[in-house]
Design a protein around this motif. Sequence first.
Motif, PDB file in Angstrom:
ATOM      1  N   ASN A  82      -4.707   1.978   4.491  1.00 41.38           N
ATOM      2  CA  ASN A  82      -5.282   0.814   3.822  1.00 41.38           C
ATOM      3  C   ASN A  82      -6.446   0.335   4.692  1.00 41.38           C
ATOM      4  O   ASN A  82      -6.239  -0.330   5.702  1.00 41.38           O
TER       5      ASN A  82
ATOM      6  N   GLU B 164      -0.062   2.218  -3.218  1.00 44.87           N
ATOM      7  CA  GLU B 164      -0.764   0.974  -3.521  1.00 44.87           C
ATOM      8  C   GLU B 164      -1.017   0.197  -2.239  1.00 44.87           C
ATOM      9  O   GLU B 164      -0.175   0.199  -1.338  1.00 44.87           O
ATOM     10  N   ALA B 165      -2.164  -0.461  -2.180  1.00 45.41           N
ATOM     11  CA  ALA B 165      -2.488  -1.341  -1.047  1.00 45.41           C
ATOM     12  C   ALA B 165      -2.503  -2.772  -1.567  1.00 45.41           C
ATOM     13  O   ALA B 165      -3.141  -3.061  -2.585  1.00 45.41           O
TER      14      ALA B 165
ATOM     15  N   HIS C 258     -11.554  -4.011  -4.291  1.00 44.10           N
ATOM     16  CA  HIS C 258     -10.410  -3.497  -3.536  1.00 44.10           C
ATOM     17  C   HIS C 258      -9.868  -2.236  -4.195  1.00 44.10           C
ATOM     18  O   HIS C 258      -9.572  -2.232  -5.398  1.00 44.10           O
TER      19      HIS C 258
ATOM     20  N   LEU D 189      -0.104   3.864   5.167  1.00 43.49           N
ATOM     21  CA  LEU D 189       0.769   3.768   4.006  1.00 43.49           C
ATOM     22  C   LEU D 189       1.663   4.998   3.886  1.00 43.49           C
ATOM     23  O   LEU D 189       2.770   4.931   3.336  1.00 43.49           O
TER      24      LEU D 189
ATOM     25  N   SER E 239     -12.258  -2.847   0.517  1.00 44.99           N
ATOM     26  CA  SER E 239     -10.979  -2.599   1.191  1.00 44.99           C
ATOM     27  C   SER E 239     -10.137  -1.657   0.343  1.00 44.99           C
ATOM     28  O   SER E 239     -10.441  -1.406  -0.820  1.00 44.99           O
ATOM     29  N   GLY E 240      -9.052  -1.149   0.947  1.00 35.97           N
ATOM     30  CA  GLY E 240      -8.072  -0.446   0.141  1.00 35.97           C
ATOM     31  C   GLY E 240      -7.717   0.962   0.546  1.00 35.97           C
ATOM     32  O   GLY E 240      -8.009   1.416   1.645  1.00 35.97           O
ATOM     33  N   VAL E 241      -7.058   1.668  -0.398  1.00 38.47           N
ATOM     34  CA  VAL E 241      -6.429   2.961  -0.129  1.00 38.47           C
ATOM     35  C   VAL E 241      -7.442   4.084   0.025  1.00 38.47           C
ATOM     36  O   VAL E 241      -8.351   4.238  -0.795  1.00 38.47           O
TER      37      VAL E 241
END
Length: 304
Positions: free
Chosen positions: A93, A286-287, A268, A83, A142-144
């Motif tokens: 991400n 943001e993801a 997430h 990102l 999941s995610g940032v």
Amino acid sequence: MEETKWVISEEHNKERLDKAIVKLHGEWSRTIIQEWAKEGRIEVNGKAAKSNHKVQSGDEVVVYPKEPEEIDIVPENIPLGILYEDDDVIVVNKPRGMVVHPAPGHPGGTLVNALMYHCKDLSGINGEIRPGIVHRIDKDTSGVLVAAKNDKAHEHLSRQLKDKKTERIYKTIVHGNIPHEHGTIDAPIGRDPMDRQKMTVTDKNAKDAVTHFNVIERFGNYTFLECRLETGRTHQIRVHLQYIGHAVAGDPKYGHRNTLPINGQALHAARLGFVHPSKEEYMEWEAPMPEDMDGLLDDLRKKS
């Protein structure tokens, strides 16, 4: 390594010993557990047990882990959802199912292996196994996530986390219909004395933990939430939501047996913000929601 004990709950009654331990621990592979059982490192009610032994609710299971061999982290050409990246930090991400750093049973295929391939340098504050890792998100979340490329950046980010100056927003689908539009869960979290691989709300050997939530959407038996972390305890959102009776859908450790069809908890890390270590300005990323959670939300909307 320190021994690990559990008392088998009704949820794992009549389950194979190796399968039960995989679910209870979460970071040991079934292969490693079977090896330890052959070596007599796993006991049920005080006696060495085979990996195919069927456990009963109430059984006490003790595992005496083998000292881990030194892990030689091999850089792996694993695609990264980058990102943002500069000389100080890399923001990615992380997909659901990816372990953040190597551990016994997961020597490769981790985010650290991917970062080692992609980045020339990572900070060394957390040692050889977790280079650059400032904070973690669970394997099936999941995610940032941000990693530091040098020690100065690592210290700067760690201080912000400690001082509660980072912005960490998660989105999750939980069981039940939460009647309040928003709320705050202020409940200390510590190790579960009945299961050392789980956390629980407790007053004993616990640390303060605060989670704020807002309702995004309701679907009868499920609620879509946005959660903001004020503190960052292990499994905090999952433990806090279970504590108020609204466990995260799909959560294999803290959730319900009958849940939504998703591989892991529907959680997430949607947004991360912090003051950049060198630029000294606030930045935020943001993801996008993962496809599996988007699919669940679409199905819930059609049924509600």
